[in-house]
Design an enzyme around this catalytic site. Structure first.
Site, PDB file in Angstrom:
ATOM      1  N   SER A 130      61.563   9.772  52.718  1.00 52.24           N
ATOM      2  CA  SER A 130      62.319   8.863  51.858  1.00 52.24           C
ATOM      3  C   SER A 130      62.192   9.302  50.415  1.00 52.24           C
ATOM      4  O   SER A 130      61.126   9.803  50.002  1.00 52.24           O
ATOM      5  CB  SER A 130      61.743   7.456  52.012  1.00 52.24           C
ATOM      6  OG  SER A 130      62.261   6.593  51.028  1.00 52.24           O
ATOM      7  N   TYR A 156      54.465   1.094  52.457  1.00 53.00           N
ATOM      8  CA  TYR A 156      55.549   1.802  53.148  1.00 53.00           C
ATOM      9  C   TYR A 156      55.768   3.177  52.508  1.00 53.00           C
ATOM     10  O   TYR A 156      55.803   4.205  53.173  1.00 53.00           O
ATOM     11  CB  TYR A 156      56.848   0.974  53.102  1.00 53.00           C
ATOM     12  CG  TYR A 156      58.073   1.790  53.410  1.00 53.00           C
ATOM     13  CD1 TYR A 156      58.384   2.123  54.720  1.00 53.00           C
ATOM     14  CD2 TYR A 156      58.898   2.272  52.394  1.00 53.00           C
ATOM     15  CE1 TYR A 156      59.492   2.908  55.009  1.00 53.00           C
ATOM     16  CE2 TYR A 156      60.002   3.051  52.660  1.00 53.00           C
ATOM     17  CZ  TYR A 156      60.295   3.369  53.968  1.00 53.00           C
ATOM     18  OH  TYR A 156      61.376   4.158  54.247  1.00 53.00           O
ATOM     19  N   LYS A 160      54.970   7.167  53.913  1.00 53.85           N
ATOM     20  CA  LYS A 160      55.900   8.303  53.968  1.00 53.85           C
ATOM     21  C   LYS A 160      55.267   9.530  53.298  1.00 53.85           C
ATOM     22  O   LYS A 160      55.329  10.651  53.826  1.00 53.85           O
ATOM     23  CB  LYS A 160      57.222   7.953  53.277  1.00 53.85           C
ATOM     24  CG  LYS A 160      58.081   6.943  54.044  1.00 53.85           C
ATOM     25  CD  LYS A 160      58.615   7.501  55.344  1.00 53.85           C
ATOM     26  CE  LYS A 160      59.470   6.521  56.109  1.00 53.85           C
ATOM     27  NZ  LYS A 160      59.747   6.940  57.488  1.00 53.85           N
TER      28      LYS A 160
HETATM   29  C1  WQD Z   1      69.418  -1.246  46.296  1.00 52.86           C
HETATM   30  C2  WQD Z   1      69.762  -1.891  44.974  1.00 52.86           C
HETATM   31  C3  WQD Z   1      68.202  -3.586  44.326  1.00 52.86           C
HETATM   32  C4  WQD Z   1      69.155  -6.313  47.660  1.00 52.86           C
HETATM   33  C5  WQD Z   1      64.672   0.576  49.619  1.00 52.86           C
HETATM   34  C6  WQD Z   1      63.328   1.215  49.820  1.00 52.86           C
HETATM   35  C7  WQD Z   1      63.532   2.640  50.228  1.00 52.86           C
HETATM   36  C8  WQD Z   1      64.391   2.744  51.446  1.00 52.86           C
HETATM   37  C9  WQD Z   1      65.666   2.010  51.262  1.00 52.86           C
HETATM   38  C10 WQD Z   1      63.947   1.880  53.678  1.00 52.86           C
HETATM   39  C11 WQD Z   1      68.546  -2.125  44.068  1.00 52.86           C
HETATM   40  C12 WQD Z   1      69.558  -4.195  44.583  1.00 52.86           C
HETATM   41  C13 WQD Z   1      69.121  -5.242  46.779  1.00 52.86           C
HETATM   42  C14 WQD Z   1      69.635  -7.567  47.193  1.00 52.86           C
HETATM   43  C15 WQD Z   1      70.045  -6.572  45.033  1.00 52.86           C
HETATM   44  N1  WQD Z   1      63.625   2.263  52.540  1.00 52.86           N
HETATM   45  N2  WQD Z   1      69.562  -5.363  45.486  1.00 52.86           N
HETATM   46  N3  WQD Z   1      70.073  -7.640  45.901  1.00 52.86           N
HETATM   47  O1  WQD Z   1      65.266  -0.664  46.899  1.00 52.86           O
HETATM   48  O2  WQD Z   1      66.767   1.327  46.528  1.00 52.86           O
HETATM   49  O3  WQD Z   1      65.349   1.219  48.544  1.00 52.86           O
HETATM   50  O4  WQD Z   1      65.422   0.701  50.803  1.00 52.86           O
HETATM   51  O5  WQD Z   1      63.975   1.757  54.718  1.00 52.86           O
HETATM   52  O6  WQD Z   1      62.294   3.190  50.470  1.00 52.86           O
HETATM   53  O7  WQD Z   1      62.584   1.142  48.628  1.00 52.86           O
HETATM   54  O8  WQD Z   1      67.296  -0.257  48.405  1.00 52.86           O
HETATM   55  O9  WQD Z   1      69.105  -1.658  49.324  1.00 52.86           O
HETATM   56  O10 WQD Z   1      66.874  -2.718  48.787  1.00 52.86           O
HETATM   57  O11 WQD Z   1      68.365  -1.985  46.930  1.00 52.86           O
HETATM   58  O12 WQD Z   1      70.448  -6.719  43.875  1.00 52.86           O
HETATM   59  O13 WQD Z   1      69.665  -8.568  47.932  1.00 52.86           O
HETATM   60  O14 WQD Z   1      70.290  -3.190  45.244  1.00 52.86           O
HETATM   61  O15 WQD Z   1      67.562  -4.210  43.235  1.00 52.86           O
HETATM   62  O16 WQD Z   1      68.980  -1.954  42.742  1.00 52.86           O
HETATM   63  P1  WQD Z   1      66.131   0.378  47.461  1.00 52.86           P
HETATM   64  P2  WQD Z   1      67.913  -1.710  48.444  1.00 52.86           P
END
Ligand code: WQD
Length: 347
Positions: A130, A156, A160
């Protein structure tokens, strides 16, 4: 090639299984179905017209015969040339609350797989890593030379980074092993048929499945985590990659393994803000996505964007699908399967 897919019934595993079969490879799925459905495998069989061997086993369980060491008895005598190791727990917030469970599951499964591969003579491993291993971005876009494992904020992410090191060490001790670490940015989308897709249990942690559930009427509104970041519109920017592009990246990596351990970013090289994703989804679905701005989520960074040049050059692979296509494909999946796999199919 005969390829073992650990976690092959999951979101990325099922899409990769489909592309592998379409390219003429043979797939064996090992999964404990703790966060996935056998229905996903059944639908891959239906889409490809090929039966898939399924091993229902927990890769992190000790071998009952030895107490530990050589992987689950389920892999004894199973012949495969390569493994793609998707299996693992993946909820960031849950990993903070249950660190020992996350380390035990995510690390022991890798140790068991590596032992089983040595026993069985398998010589290629592709690992689901990741971009989270990069921690707080030191430079953007992030290339593979970006520091890894510095100041990570959750178990998590550490699991990784630790798994990357475990694989490097196992490869060094067994030179015939060819290892690839694939650092995913933000996987989204679904197969264009709408038959397989992401089926999160409970409230989705990730942006795209949450938006999809708002669009289908399962949730009232999206919480946008912060609008004060130094980005185009103040909301977080990420590199969203269509899961079919990601699946093709795995096949390219598998077909072009090299001696040693090689890490590749799998991303598009383009960043999109939360509000840009919301607008793209509204266009794709024809539905309004109500949202409210709430405080930033602890541990989130302003921006993460891949430099995919190494994968482009060495794997002959690049993303070809847009965010608009990812939204359209997610919507096709979500609207045909509002209850996920367990809810049956409206198709
Ligand atoms: C994306 C953007 C949030 C949800 C995470 C893990 C990574 C990988 C993928 C997984 C960010 C914003 C999100 C919401 C929002 N792991 N957001 N409202 O955080 O980049 O990555 O998931 O299996 O290791 O860290 O992905 O989709 O959670 O967020 O505003 O309800 O959307 O703040 O800017 P992220 P995400």
């Amino acid at each position: 090639m005969r390829v073992l897919l650990t976690g092959g019934a999951g979101y990325i595993g099922s899409h990769t299984a489909l592309v592998l079969i379409e390219r003429g490879h043979e797939v064996i799925v090992l999964d404990d179905f703790s966060n996935s459905s056998v229905e996903a495998v059944r639908r891959v069989e239906e889409l490809t017209g090929s039966p898939i061997r399924v091993i229902d086993a927990d890769l992190s369980a000790p071998d009952p015969a030895t107490g530990s060491g050589v992987g689950p008895a389920a892999l004894a005598g199973v012949e495969f040339e390569a493994a793609i190791h998707f299996a693992g727990l993946k909820a960031v917030g849950e990993s903070v609350r249950q660190p020992t469970r996350y380390y035990r599951t995510n690390l022991v499964s890798t140790l068991n797989l590596l032992d089983a591969m040595r026993e069985n003579g398998a010589t290629k491993i592709v690992f689901s890593s990741s971009a989270t291993v990069y921690g707080d971005p030191q430079h953007l876009p992030q290339d593979e030379l970006h520091p890894v494992g510095v100041g990570l904020t959750n178990p998590y992410g550490w699991s990784k980074a630790m798994n990357e090191q475990i694989i490097r060490d196992a490869q060094a001790a067994r030179p015939e092993l060819e290892a690839v670490l694939l650092r995913y940015f933000n996987p989204v989308g679904a197969h264009p048929s709408g038959r397989i897709g992401e089926d999160p249990s409970g409230i989705p942690n990730n942006l795209m499945p949450f938006i999809a559930q708002v669009a289908v009427g399962k949730r009232e509104r999206l919480s946008v985590f912060g609008d004060g970041y130094p980005t185009v519109d103040g909301t977080g920017v990420r590199d969203y990659i269509h899961v079919m592009d990601l699946a093709e990246g795995h096949v390219a990596a598998l077909e072009r393994t090299m001696p040693g351990t090689t890490a590749y970013n799998l991303g598009s090289g383009t960043g999109s803000s939360v509000l840009e994703v919301v607008r793209a989804f509204e266009t794709a679905s024809g539905r309004e996505i109500p949202y409210e701005i709430v405080p930033a989520r602890p541990g989130d960074v302003a921006e993460m964007v891949a430099d995919p040049a190494k994968a482009n050059a060495e794997l002959g692979w690049r993303t070809t699908r847009t965010l608009a296509e990812a939204c359209a494909d997610t919507w096709a999946w979500q609207s045909a399967n509002p209850g996920g796999y367990a809810g049956g199919s409206a198709a």
